[in-house]
Design a protein around this motif. Sequence first.
Motif, short mmCIF file in Angstrom:
data_model
loop_
_atom_site.label_atom_id
_atom_site.label_comp_id
_atom_site.label_asym_id
_atom_site.label_seq_id
_atom_site.Cartn_x
_atom_site.Cartn_y
_atom_site.Cartn_z
N GLY A 1 3.55 1.51 11.34
CA GLY A 1 2.92 2.81 11.17
C GLY A 1 3.36 3.51 9.90
O GLY A 1 3.24 2.97 8.80
N VAL A 2 3.89 4.72 10.07
CA VAL A 2 4.31 5.54 8.94
C VAL A 2 5.52 4.89 8.27
O VAL A 2 6.47 4.49 8.93
N LYS A 3 5.48 4.80 6.95
CA LYS A 3 6.52 4.12 6.19
C LYS A 3 7.37 5.13 5.41
O LYS A 3 6.95 6.23 5.10
N PHE A 4 8.61 4.68 5.12
CA PHE A 4 9.52 5.44 4.28
C PHE A 4 8.86 5.67 2.90
O PHE A 4 8.15 4.79 2.42
N PRO A 5 9.00 6.87 2.27
CA PRO A 5 9.94 7.93 2.62
C PRO A 5 9.42 8.96 3.60
O PRO A 5 10.12 9.91 3.92
N VAL B 1 0.85 -1.19 0.00
CA VAL B 1 0.00 0.00 0.00
C VAL B 1 0.88 1.24 0.00
O VAL B 1 1.91 1.29 0.68
N ASP B 2 0.47 2.24 -0.78
CA ASP B 2 1.22 3.49 -0.84
C ASP B 2 1.36 4.09 0.57
O ASP B 2 0.41 4.09 1.34
N PRO B 3 2.57 4.59 0.94
CA PRO B 3 2.78 5.11 2.30
C PRO B 3 1.79 6.19 2.70
O PRO B 3 1.38 6.26 3.87
N GLN B 4 1.36 7.04 1.77
CA GLN B 4 0.42 8.11 2.11
C GLN B 4 -0.96 7.53 2.42
O GLN B 4 -1.61 7.95 3.38
N ILE B 5 -1.40 6.55 1.62
CA ILE B 5 -2.68 5.88 1.89
C ILE B 5 -2.59 5.10 3.20
O ILE B 5 -3.54 5.07 3.99
#
Length: 519
Positions: free
Chosen positions: A460-464, A372-376
Amino acid sequence: MDEKKMNAQDASVENAENQYSLNDDRRVKVLSPGQLVAKRFFRNRIAVVGMVILLAMFLFSFVGGMITPYGEAEQFHRIELQNKEYAGVTENTELRYAAADGQDYSSILQAQTVLALQKNAETFSYSKKNYKLVKEGEDFYSLHEQNGTMIGIAFRDIVNAAQADTKLSFQFQFNALKAFTNGETTFAAEGKDYTIEEDGTLLEGTTEVGYVGRYVVQSVMSDVFLTRQFKDATIDAIEAGKNDFIFTDVDGEEHEYTMQYDAAAKVWSVRQLTETRVFDAYAAPNAEHWLGTDKNGMDMLTRLMYGGRVSLVIGFIVVIIEVVLGIILGGISGYFGGWVDMLIMRIVDIFYCIPSTPIIIILGAAMDEMRVDPQIRMLYLMLLLGFLGWPGIARMVRGQILSLREQEFMTATEACGIRVSRRIFRHLIPNVIPQLIVIATMGLGSTILTEATLSFLGLGVKFPFASWGNIINDVNNTYVLTNFWFIWIPAGVCLLLTVLAFNLVGDGLRDAFDPKMKR
């Protein structure tokens, strides 16, 4: 006497002018409820310190991110000398195989060939076919079917092409090996005559076409062609027992090579000392990067700023979701009571029983699998934390409304015919706002800690994207923990100060809203 009377009269008139009436605004300074709360709050020095810390963190995260010259995911590089794997060398002591044009010299046939050679047998049968082995020279054999068709060859000496674009045919290799293994100096292939020098060089006239040798020198990178000169220099170093050598390539550049022998694999590893552009990872704090760089060569100060944005925004959005759901469901439950209250409270009980941590872990693993895209992913994280955190606020709102709905002002609203939704959200909910503000303020710190914990665990929040949690994630490496303090200590300090500040402000607001507090 007359003068004394006049002075007394003047004094009485002046006193009358200085006296204020009860309805005179100058007599009593009246503070509004909001002003009274603010006055109590700002008298609390600890709460003010928390407010100052929060203001500093907001400026650092949001304003700092706008003025920093670097981007959140901008990577920096440096040039360094690296001893990189360049080639591998083996001495060919086992038979190798090559299939004739249009034939299939399978691995099973190769194994049958080895068995026949071990038994000194000239023929063998496999899959209802008879095969014949012919010794063409020293350690050089050809395999034929019963009708005389050549299947392929087995050899220890290897024919190498002199140039990268030169393709040596099977017939050329067969004739060259047959001549070389029998000590001949000439051979013919495809209508051309060739000569063989003592060192195995194959010449067409005076042009080198290839060479024969027992060492296999292969480049690690498929797009790199190793010249005859480099292979000879490598083999000479091996035979001389050296661990390093210097070779000048066709462009005139001099390179240093080191060699290491792996006895188990019987392979020499050739490494080239070369300048390589790499990430400026774990650079110490300097004039360009005040807090150094991380493992990806990114500026740590900039990552801290953007990480603060993410952590604070996630905290606020999650708390907003919790408060909105808690107010709506708690308000409806407290006002109507009866079966509506029973239904909503059972829903609250169900949410309290949901194991949030395992669910978050499962969903995190599923999103990793689906890439899944990090922002989504960040959006899903906020929604999930918000939907799991509203029951506590709903219970608080319900309890407050149960006590407020029986008071006189609510009886007055009912007598005036005000609709139900207006009674709840216009007259009841505003009386719960002070408690909501305190709970939301203190819940912000808890939410930020939860997000940081999940990001630290990789859920949780993923790179980048940066958050204070995934910045601290680098400390799962003991070497980083002990040697690169500038990677994790600043993020930990920011996280500590922010959560502490939210708790201090929450305590200050609770005291300020409490009417029993000392003035």
